[in-house]
Design a protein around this motif. Structure first.
Motif, short mmCIF file in Angstrom:
data_model
loop_
_atom_site.label_atom_id
_atom_site.label_comp_id
_atom_site.label_asym_id
_atom_site.label_seq_id
_atom_site.Cartn_x
_atom_site.Cartn_y
_atom_site.Cartn_z
N ARG A 211 0.85 -1.19 0.00
CA ARG A 211 0.00 0.00 0.00
C ARG A 211 0.88 1.24 0.00
O ARG A 211 2.06 1.16 0.34
N ALA A 212 0.29 2.38 -0.32
CA ALA A 212 1.04 3.65 -0.32
C ALA A 212 1.74 3.80 1.03
O ALA A 212 1.13 3.59 2.08
N GLY A 213 3.00 4.14 0.99
CA GLY A 213 3.77 4.32 2.22
C GLY A 213 4.58 3.10 2.62
O GLY A 213 5.59 3.22 3.31
N ASP A 214 4.18 1.89 2.16
CA ASP A 214 4.98 0.68 2.46
C ASP A 214 6.28 0.71 1.67
O ASP A 214 6.31 1.19 0.54
N ARG A 215 7.35 0.15 2.26
CA ARG A 215 8.62 0.12 1.54
C ARG A 215 8.82 -1.20 0.79
O ARG A 215 8.50 -2.27 1.31
N ALA B 80 20.30 -7.43 4.43
CA ALA B 80 19.45 -7.62 5.61
C ALA B 80 19.39 -6.34 6.46
O ALA B 80 18.32 -5.94 6.92
N SER B 81 20.53 -5.67 6.64
CA SER B 81 20.50 -4.49 7.50
C SER B 81 19.70 -3.37 6.85
O SER B 81 19.02 -2.60 7.53
N ARG B 82 19.72 -3.30 5.52
CA ARG B 82 18.92 -2.29 4.83
C ARG B 82 17.42 -2.64 4.88
O ARG B 82 16.58 -1.76 5.09
N GLN C 254 12.38 -1.44 7.06
CA GLN C 254 11.23 -2.31 7.25
C GLN C 254 10.53 -2.63 5.93
O GLN C 254 9.34 -2.38 5.75
N ALA C 255 11.31 -3.16 4.99
CA ALA C 255 10.75 -3.47 3.67
C ALA C 255 9.84 -4.69 3.74
O ALA C 255 10.23 -5.73 4.25
#
Ligand code: WTA
Length: 662
Positions: A136-140, A178-180, A185-186
Motif C-alpha cells: 500500500r502507499a507508504g509501504d517500503r 538484511a540491515s537495509r 522495514q521493507a
C-alpha cells in the motif's frame, strides 16, 4: 590536506587547457549564459518555472517552505504522480511508439526494445501485482535486481502506488541487504534468480533467502526469472516466494495512477557515512523529479526528439535513479540500458553499443575511462562513434589526462565533457559545466548550475578567496535535496547542517579549491568516507566488519590513492593473541580469511586491496588513530611527522612489517 593532495592540486591548477563549446551546440543550447543571473535574482521563481516541466494534478501554493530548516518542503500543496510523469504523459501526447529503452543484455544478441506504450503497460501490471501482494502507499519495497528492464519497471510501479523503493546494489552481500531491509522495514523484496556478469550467471536469490534468516520484516519475495539457474534445494518458499511471470504477466495493464503530495517519500537510498551504519537518504516526489529532470535537460543539453542517451551507472546507485530512471524518463528520451560489464565478451563492447544505437549523449565514471585508457585507443578506434555529441563524467574527480583522453579518443574532439559533481544526498547535479556555455577546464567541475548556490569556505564558514581551498558547501536549499535520513532526523541535522550551523550551509563532506577564476575543483572527501571506483565506502563500516571476525582485536582502514580505482581500501589489523601461528603461511591464510569475511559482511566492492597484519596501530596520546601515517605507508611514501604519537617506534614496526598483505 595531505601533502599528496596538495601536490596533486598544485599540478591540477597548472592545467591551462580550455575547451570552448562548439559553435553549433552553443547556438541551439537549451540553457544560455543569462540563466545564471536570472536564477540568482529570483531563485524560487527559477525553480517554479523549472517545475512547469512536469504534469501536476494540483499546482503548488508555495515554492519553498524553509520555516522549519533544515527540513525543507518544496512545491507545498502540489500533487503529482512520478510514474505518470515518466511514462503515461508521453503516451498521452502521442509518443507511445517511441522507444523508451533499448535494453542490451550481457549475452550478445539478448536485446529488447521497449516503447513508452509498452513501458506503461508493464509498469501498470507491476503496480497491480504489488498491490495484490499487499503493498500500500507508504509501504517500503526493496529491489535487488540486475540491470534488466524489470528493475526500471519495479521502481516506477512503486512510485505509481506511492510505495517508496529502496534499491540495493547487487554487489552487496546478504548481510548488507538484511540491515537495509531491516532499517527501512521493507515488506516486499523484488529480486531475480541471478544476473549475468562476464559471461556467467551469478546468483542473487540465495542472498535474499539468507537475508531473510537475519530479519523477519519481509512478507513476500517477487522473483524475476533471468538466468534460469537452479535455485538450490531449499531455494523456494511457497509461503513467501512468487514468480514475476506468474504475478505480473497475468495482471491487468489498466491502472489509474493516484496523485501524491509533492513531499510524499519517493525512495530511500542507502549510502556510506562516517559511522558503521549506512544512512538511508530520503528523497521525496515533487522536488526530486523537478531537480533530476531539469538537470538532465540542462546539463546534457538534451534534445528529447533526437538524442539517444546512455548512462552506464548501475540502478543500485543514485546515478541510476536520477539519470537512468527519473530524469531521462520524465524527459521522454530514448535511452540505452546495459546489463553487463564494460569489456565482456570483448574490450570494445561499450563502443560497439554506442555505434549500434547511435548514442549521442554518454555518461560514465572516471574509473571506467581510466581502465579504457590502459587498453589504448586502438580498441575504441575500431568503432564509429561520430553520433556522440556530449560526454559526461560523475562519481569522483576526473584527472585531466582522463578528461582529455575521453574527449579526444571517445568524443573525437567534438564533444564537450561535463564533469558533474553531486551526491546521493543532493539528488541531482549541482556543480557542472553547461555544454553550450562553459569553456571547460580538464579536471574542474567549474561552477554551480543555475538555481544552485555553492561555495568553498574555511573552518569558520567564510568564503575563501580565489586561489584557496576549503570545504565545499551548498549555501541555500534546492528542490532535490535529501529531506532527512530515514528514521533519524537528528543524524540528518548533525551530519549535514551542524558543521556550518551559524551560516545555515549544507556541508557536503568534500574538500574543494577555487582557482584564480573562481572555478571549483573538487578534491575528494574530507571525512572517513572513501571513494573506490566511484563507490562510496565508509572506513568505519569496513573496520567494524573486520573486528567482527573472532581473530581480530583491532583494525584501522584507510583509502589509499590508486591509479585505477581512484582510492583503494587498505586495512591494518591487530590479531588477537593466539590467533595465528608463526610464519608467513599462517599470516597469508589469515589475510585471505579476513578478506573473505569483509566480502561476506559488506560485499565484493568493499574487499580490501591490501590487509596488513601489524603489532600496534599509531595512536595519539589521547588514543586517536593517526590515519594520515597509515595512508603514508599504504601509498609507499616516507612516513610523515610522528611527534604526536604516544609511541613513535610503532611506525617503524608497521613500515617494516609490510610483507604480510594480500
Ligand atoms: C564524489 C554520486 C569529484 C564526491 C553521484 C561526492 C565527485 C561523492 C564528483 C558522492 C565529481 C561525485 N568530482 N568528486 N564530479 N562526483 N564525487 O553519493 O566525493 O555515490 O561527495 O553520488 O562522490 O558519491 P555518491
Amino acid at each position: 590536506m595531505s601533502d599528496q593532495t596538495a601536490e596533486t592540486l598544485a599540478n591540477l591548477l597548472k592545467e591551462d587547457r580550455r575547451f570552448e563549446p562548439p559553435a553549433e551546440l552553443a547556438e541551439a543550447a537549451n540553457v544560455t549564459a543569462d540563466a545564471y543571473a536570472a536564477a540568482a535574482e529570483d531563485r524560487e521563481g527559477f525553480w517554479a518555472a523549472a517545475a512547469e516541466r512536469l504534469s501536476w494534478d494540483t499546482t503548488w501554493d508555495q515554492v519553498l517552505d524553509w520555516s522549519n530548516a533544515p527540513f525543507a518542503k518544496w512545491y507545498v500543496g502540489g500533487r503529482l504522480n512520478a510514474a505518470y510523469n515518466c511514462v503515461d504523459r508521453h503516451v498521452e501526447a502521442g509518443r507511445g511508439d517511441k522507444v523508451a529503452i533499448h535494453w542490451v543484455g550481457e549475452p550478445e544478441g539478448d536485446t529488447r526494445d521497449i516503447t513508452y506504450a509498452q513501458l506503461k503497460d508493464e509498469v501498470s501490471q507491476a503496480a497491480n501485482a504489488l498491490t495484490a501482494l499487499g503493498v500500500r502507499a507508504g509501504d517500503r519495497v526493496a529491489i535487488y535486481l540486475p540491470m534488466i528492464p524489470e528493475a526500471v519497471v519495479t521502481m516506477l510501479a512503486c512510485a505509481r502506488i506511492g510505495a517508496p523503493h529502496t534499491v540495493v546494489f547487487g554487489g552487496f552481500s546478504a548481510d548488507a541487504l538484511a540491515s537495509r531491509l531491516d532499517d527501512c522495514q521493507a515488506k516486499v523484496v523484488v529480486t531475480a534468480d541471478g544476473g549475468y556478469r562476464r559471461g556467467t550467471a551469478s546468483a542473487l536469490k540465495p542472498a535474499v533467502d539468507e537475508a531473510r534468516t537475519k530479519t523477519d520484516v519481509v512478507e513476500k519475495v517477487l522473483v524475476v526469472r533471468r538466468t534460469g539457474q537452479d535455485l538450490g534445494e531449499n531455494g523456494w518458499d511457497d509461503a513467501v516466494d512468487v514468480w514475476w511471470h506468474d504475478a505480473v504477466d497475468s495482471a491487468s495493464t489498466e491502472h489509474t495512477p493516484e496523485a501524491f503530495d509533492a513531499e510524499h517519500p519517493l525512495y530511500v537510498m542507502y549510502t556510506s557515512g562516517t559511522t558503521g551504519k549506512p544512512k538511508g537518504i530520503l528523497h521525496t516526489t515533487g522536488g526530486y523529479l523537478v531537480g533530476s529532470s531539469y538537470t538532465h535537460w540542462a546539463v546534457f543539453d538534451l534534445k528529447p526528439e533526437t538524442d539517444v542517451y546512455w548512462c552506464t551507472a548501475d540502478i543500485g546507485w543514485v546515478t541510476g535513479h536520477s539519470y537512468i530512471v527519473y530524469g531521462p524518463l520524465a524527459n521522454g528520451v530514448t535511452q540505452v540500458l546495459y546489463e553487463g560489464t564494460p569489456d565482456s565478451p570483448e574490450p570494445g563492447r561499450w563502443w560497439k553499443i554506442i555505434a549500434d544505437y547511435g548514442v549521442t549523449i554518454f555518461y560514465t565514471a572516471p574509473t571506467a575511462i581510466r581502465s579504457f585508457m590502459k587498453q589504448g585507443h586502438e580498441v575504441p578506434d575500431r568503432f564509429d562513434m561520430s553520433s556522440l555529441r556530449i560526454l559526461g563524467s560523475v562519481g569522483e574527480p576526473i584527472n585531466p589526462e582522463a578528461y582529455v583522453w575521453y574527449r579526444h579518443v571517445i568524443g573525437g574532439d567534438r564533444t564537450p565533457v561535463v564533469d558533474t559533481w553531486w551526491q546521493t544526498e543532493t539528488g541531482a547535479i549541482m556543480i557542472s559545466p553547461l555544454p553550450g556555455v562553459t569553456a571547460g577546464k580538464p579536471g574542474s567541475a567549474m561552477t554551480a548550475i543555475p538555481g544552485i548556490e555553492a561555495d568553498v569556505v574555511d573552518d569558520e564558514g567564510n568564503s575563501v578567496p580565489n586561489g584557496s581551498g576549503g570545504y565545499l558547501v551548498v549555501t541555500s536549499p534546492w528542490p532535490s535535496m535529501l529531506r532527512t535520513i530515514w528514521g533519524d532526523d537528528q543524524r540528518y541535522v548533525d551530519t549535514y547542517w551542524s558543521r556550518f550551523k551559524a551560516q545555515g550551509y549544507y556541508f557536503a563532506g568534500d574538500g574543494a579549491k577555487k582557482d584564480d577564476d573562481g572555478d571549483i575543483w573538487v578534491l575528494g572527501r574530507v571525512d572517513d568516507v572513501m571513494n573506490v571506483s566511484g563507490h562510496r565506502l565508509s572506513t568505519t563500516e569496513i573496520e567494524s566488519a573486520l573486528v567482527s571476525h573472532p581473530k581480530v582485536a583491532e583494525s584501522a582502514v584507510v583509502g589509499a590513492t590508486d591509479p585505477d580505482t581512484g582510492q583503494a581500501v587498505v586495512a591494518y589489523v591487530i590479531l588477537r593473541d593466539g590467533a595465528v601461528g608463526d610464519g608467513d603461511l599462517d599470516d597469508r591464510a589469515i589475510v585471505r580469511e579476513l578478506s573473505d569475511h569483509v566480502r561476506k559482511e559488506i560485499g565484493p566492492i568493499a574487499k580490501p586491496r591490501q590487509i596488513m597484519i601489524v603489532p600496534e596501530l599509531p595512536k595519539t596520546r589521547s588514543g586517536k588513530i593517526m590515519r594520515r601515517l597509515l595512508r603514508d605507508v599504504a601509498e609507499g611514501r616516507v612516513v610523515g611527522d610522528t611527534t604526536t604519537l604516544a609511541d613513535s617506534s610503532i611506525m617503524d614496526l608497521i613500515s617494516a612489517g609490510q610483507a604480510t598483505s594480500t
